[in-house]
Motif scaffolding. Structure first.
Motif, PDB file in Angstrom:
ATOM      1  N   TYR A 249       0.918  -1.245  -0.051  1.00 36.54           N
ATOM      2  CA  TYR A 249      -0.068  -0.056  -0.087  1.00 36.54           C
ATOM      3  C   TYR A 249       0.847   1.018  -0.132  1.00 36.54           C
ATOM      4  O   TYR A 249       1.968   1.231   0.401  1.00 36.54           O
ATOM      5  N   ALA A 250       0.251   2.292  -0.634  1.00 35.14           N
ATOM      6  CA  ALA A 250       1.198   3.439  -0.811  1.00 35.14           C
ATOM      7  C   ALA A 250      -0.151   4.779  -0.756  1.00 35.14           C
ATOM      8  O   ALA A 250      -1.020   4.606  -1.160  1.00 35.14           O
ATOM      9  N   TYR A 251       0.590   5.886  -0.238  1.00 39.62           N
ATOM     10  CA  TYR A 251      -0.188   7.067  -0.373  1.00 39.62           C
ATOM     11  C   TYR A 251       0.002   7.906  -1.468  1.00 39.62           C
ATOM     12  O   TYR A 251       1.155   7.766  -1.985  1.00 39.62           O
ATOM     13  N   LEU A 252      -1.286   8.335  -2.148  1.00 41.51           N
ATOM     14  CA  LEU A 252      -1.044   9.315  -3.241  1.00 41.51           C
ATOM     15  C   LEU A 252      -1.568  10.625  -2.997  1.00 41.51           C
ATOM     16  O   LEU A 252      -2.907  10.921  -2.759  1.00 41.51           O
ATOM     17  N   ARG A 253      -0.473  11.598  -2.855  1.00 40.02           N
ATOM     18  CA  ARG A 253      -0.916  13.030  -2.448  1.00 40.02           C
ATOM     19  C   ARG A 253      -1.542  13.810  -3.831  1.00 40.02           C
ATOM     20  O   ARG A 253      -0.559  13.819  -4.678  1.00 40.02           O
ATOM     21  N   ILE A 254      -2.605  14.249  -3.778  1.00 42.30           N
ATOM     22  CA  ILE A 254      -2.989  14.773  -4.859  1.00 42.30           C
ATOM     23  C   ILE A 254      -3.067  16.496  -4.843  1.00 42.30           C
ATOM     24  O   ILE A 254      -3.374  17.202  -5.789  1.00 42.30           O
ATOM     25  N   ALA A 255      -2.805  17.007  -3.586  1.00 41.98           N
ATOM     26  CA  ALA A 255      -2.758  18.477  -3.458  1.00 41.98           C
ATOM     27  C   ALA A 255      -2.115  18.940  -2.295  1.00 41.98           C
ATOM     28  O   ALA A 255      -1.625  17.794  -1.267  1.00 41.98           O
ATOM     29  N   GLU A 256      -1.576  20.090  -2.226  1.00 38.79           N
ATOM     30  CA  GLU A 256      -0.803  20.310  -1.165  1.00 38.79           C
ATOM     31  C   GLU A 256      -1.615  21.645  -0.519  1.00 38.79           C
ATOM     32  O   GLU A 256      -2.326  22.295  -1.095  1.00 38.79           O
ATOM     33  N   GLY A 257      -1.632  21.816   0.783  1.00 34.19           N
ATOM     34  CA  GLY A 257      -1.997  23.135   1.364  1.00 34.19           C
ATOM     35  C   GLY A 257      -3.400  22.937   1.636  1.00 34.19           C
ATOM     36  O   GLY A 257      -4.236  22.095   1.476  1.00 34.19           O
ATOM     37  N   CYS A 258      -4.061  24.156   2.160  1.00 30.69           N
ATOM     38  CA  CYS A 258      -5.344  24.181   2.260  1.00 30.69           C
ATOM     39  C   CYS A 258      -5.990  25.736   2.295  1.00 30.69           C
ATOM     40  O   CYS A 258      -5.434  26.646   2.837  1.00 30.69           O
ATOM     41  N   ASP A 259      -7.341  25.748   1.873  1.00 28.00           N
ATOM     42  CA  ASP A 259      -7.911  26.869   1.714  1.00 28.00           C
ATOM     43  C   ASP A 259      -9.108  27.291   2.614  1.00 28.00           C
ATOM     44  O   ASP A 259      -9.859  28.132   2.753  1.00 28.00           O
ATOM     45  N   ASN A 260      -9.384  25.982   3.573  1.00 30.99           N
ATOM     46  CA  ASN A 260     -10.574  26.281   4.454  1.00 30.99           C
ATOM     47  C   ASN A 260     -10.545  27.130   5.586  1.00 30.99           C
ATOM     48  O   ASN A 260     -11.391  27.716   5.966  1.00 30.99           O
ATOM     49  N   HIS A 261      -9.271  27.498   6.104  1.00 27.04           N
ATOM     50  CA  HIS A 261      -8.974  28.238   7.136  1.00 27.04           C
ATOM     51  C   HIS A 261      -9.756  28.241   8.348  1.00 27.04           C
ATOM     52  O   HIS A 261     -10.461  29.295   8.746  1.00 27.04           O
ATOM     53  N   CYS A 262      -9.971  27.108   8.985  1.00 30.07           N
ATOM     54  CA  CYS A 262     -10.870  26.797   9.950  1.00 30.07           C
ATOM     55  C   CYS A 262     -10.216  27.617  11.419  1.00 30.07           C
ATOM     56  O   CYS A 262      -8.803  27.704  11.454  1.00 30.07           O
ATOM     57  N   ALA A 263     -10.942  27.995  12.298  1.00 29.89           N
ATOM     58  CA  ALA A 263     -10.423  29.130  13.140  1.00 29.89           C
ATOM     59  C   ALA A 263      -9.460  28.425  14.148  1.00 29.89           C
ATOM     60  O   ALA A 263      -8.604  29.324  14.785  1.00 29.89           O
ATOM     61  N   TYR A 264      -9.527  27.211  14.350  1.00 29.99           N
ATOM     62  CA  TYR A 264      -8.811  26.496  15.320  1.00 29.99           C
ATOM     63  C   TYR A 264      -7.249  25.894  14.734  1.00 29.99           C
ATOM     64  O   TYR A 264      -6.332  25.471  15.514  1.00 29.99           O
ATOM     65  N   CYS A 265      -7.110  26.172  13.316  1.00 32.04           N
ATOM     66  CA  CYS A 265      -6.212  25.295  12.706  1.00 32.04           C
ATOM     67  C   CYS A 265      -5.057  26.251  12.116  1.00 32.04           C
ATOM     68  O   CYS A 265      -5.361  27.358  11.297  1.00 32.04           O
ATOM     69  N   VAL A 266      -4.030  25.704  12.235  1.00 32.83           N
ATOM     70  CA  VAL A 266      -2.422  26.510  11.828  1.00 32.83           C
ATOM     71  C   VAL A 266      -1.906  25.971  10.627  1.00 32.83           C
ATOM     72  O   VAL A 266      -1.260  26.664   9.814  1.00 32.83           O
ATOM     73  N   ILE A 267      -2.560  24.852   9.933  1.00 34.86           N
ATOM     74  CA  ILE A 267      -2.119  24.428   8.732  1.00 34.86           C
ATOM     75  C   ILE A 267      -2.072  25.003   7.462  1.00 34.86           C
ATOM     76  O   ILE A 267      -0.652  25.231   6.922  1.00 34.86           O
TER      77      ILE A 267
END
Length: 443
Positions: free
Chosen positions: A144-162
């Protein structure tokens, strides 16, 4: 140069580690499985919440002890912790010889050569740059392996630093993803796990529209046996996506939808875009249109505005919706996020107490789910043999690697890692299923 890599945190971080390993391999460096004896140890860190930060610091200090004993020469720290605390790492952890941010994974070879020459590399490229297309040395088991299809995040949840650590959402181009998936399939990967901070948003930034259904159909044409999906944002799930998941036999009927909470006041304050009624309707639609669906989610207790009534509402919601899998976390105030400035928050001890209570509720749901599987025959992928349990260990479609339980089963014949076998479920051991190989009979 002998280099050892330690990868902490999520599967997305593991992919970055695998890419750095490939760059070092291609540069003629020797990759060691353990840090002892390495010229340099690269620690790819997570810096998302307090427990992850503590794990990263403990790992750095363990490597520092090897360095002091003369069994390691240099320590290089990469990933989210270095992106978030670049100044503090170099000043408060003098054992560290260099750091790379999350925008500089591709500079690992230059950084290692620099650190071995006695310099202190400190490289921080743009976290908003297009995703680098790099080869990988798989650190997962071969099947098994992971396939990353995107990077980063645009959701900007108030608790999240990602978003401040990983940048804005950037999709990879579809042909590049398919080409990588083909290489994984050709290398013997049987279970392809599609990941991003939010896979449902895939394609919007590049193509102006959601392209996940198209990508999944392409992946299902390849020689994978299973295609597993992590993580889907609830309000981005379209009817086309649901139909694709329901219609494609290779896509596992297992969906990870982190909802974090169900109370409308909490969700609004946290900048989550779906309310309780919408979440309930979505779960009902998914179960109606995808028979046998197993749901997984993430929950946070003690968020701002979670009073006693909101917490009781969360527990009742879980009992009603019956989500089979859940990761439960007490709220960890992260500096630089809007949530830290919000009132009406319980203290850490109360958040932890509430998390334990939610775990109790969820355990009852999971026990009932396990009971419902007694006597059934499940398709299981074998992950190997557990010498301590003296049985094989594997997973059905309902168990994702490293985050869900496993299935322990006995067999009269040898079962290879990566082999799919029918297992009859006969019991439960410490919350995990047990069974025996169901021997196939010829007609």
């Amino acid at each position: 140069m002998k280099v050892s890599f330690i990868s902490l945190g999520c599967a997305k971080n593991l992919v970055n580690t695998e890419q750095m390993m490939a760059l070092c391999r291609d540069a003629g460096m020797e990759l060691l499985s353990e840090p002892d004896g390495a010229d340099a140890v690269v620690i790819n860190t997570c810096g998302f919440i307090d427990s992850a930060k503590s794990e990263a610091i403990d790992t750095i200090l363990s490597a520092a002890a090897l360095k002091e004993a003369g069994r390691v020469k240099k320590i290089l720290v990469t990933g989210c912790l270095s992106q978030r605390y670049r100044e503090e790492i170099l000043t408060e952890l003098p054992e560290v010889d260099g750091i790379l941010g999350t925008g500089s994974y591709g500079e690992i070879v230059q950084a290692l050569r620099s650190v071995m020459a006695g310099d202190t590399p400190c490289r921080f490229g743009s976290i908003h740059a297009p995703v680098e297309e790099l080869d990988r040395v798989l650190a997962t088991p071969r099947h098994y392996a992971y396939l990353r299809i995107a990077e980063g995040c645009d959701n900007h949840c108030a608790y999240c630093v990602i978003p401040s650590l990983r940048g804005r959402y950037r999709s990879r181009r579809l042909p590049n993803i398919v080409a990588e998936a083909e290489r994984l399939a050709d290398a013997g990967v049987r279970e392809c796990i599609v990941i991003a901070q939010d896979i449902t948003r895939y394609g919007i930034d590049l193509y102006g529209e959601r392209r996940l259904p198209e990508l999944l159909r392409e992946l299902c044409r390849l020689n994978f046996h299973w295609v597993r999906l992590h993580y889907l944002y609830p309000d981005e799930i379209t009817d086309e996506l649901i139909d694709t998941i329901a219609d494609e036999p290779k896509i596992l009927k297992y969906l990870d939808l982190p909802i974090q909470h169900c109370n409308d006041a909490v969700l609004t304050a946290m900048n989550r875009r779906a309310d309780k009624a919408e979440l309930t309707a979505l779960f009902q639609k998914l179960r109606r249109r995808i028979p046998g669906l197993v749901l997984r989610t993430s929950l946070i207790t003690g968020l701002p505005y979670e009073d006693e009534a909101a917490f009781a509402e969360l527990c009742d919601f879980l009992r009603d919706v019956r989500i089979e899998r859940a990761g439960v976390f007490p709220y960890s105030p992260e500096e630089g996020t809007p949530a830290t400035q919000m009132p009406n928050r319980v203290d850490t001890a109360e958040a932890e107490r509430r998390a334990e209570l939610v775990v109790d509720v969820q355990s009852e749901i999971m026990d009932a789910f396990n009971d419902s599987r007694m006597g059934s025959v499940l398709e299981v992928i074998c992950d190997g043999f557990d010498g301590q349990a003296m049985s094989y260990v594997g997973r059905s479609y309902a168990e994702s690697p490293d985050i869900d339980g496993r299935i322990y089963f006995t067999a009269e014949r040898e079962v290879a890692a990566g082999e799919f076998v029918p297992v009859r479920i006969t019991g439960v051991m410490d919350g995990e299923l047990t069974g025996e190989l169901e021997e196939e009979t010829e007609d």
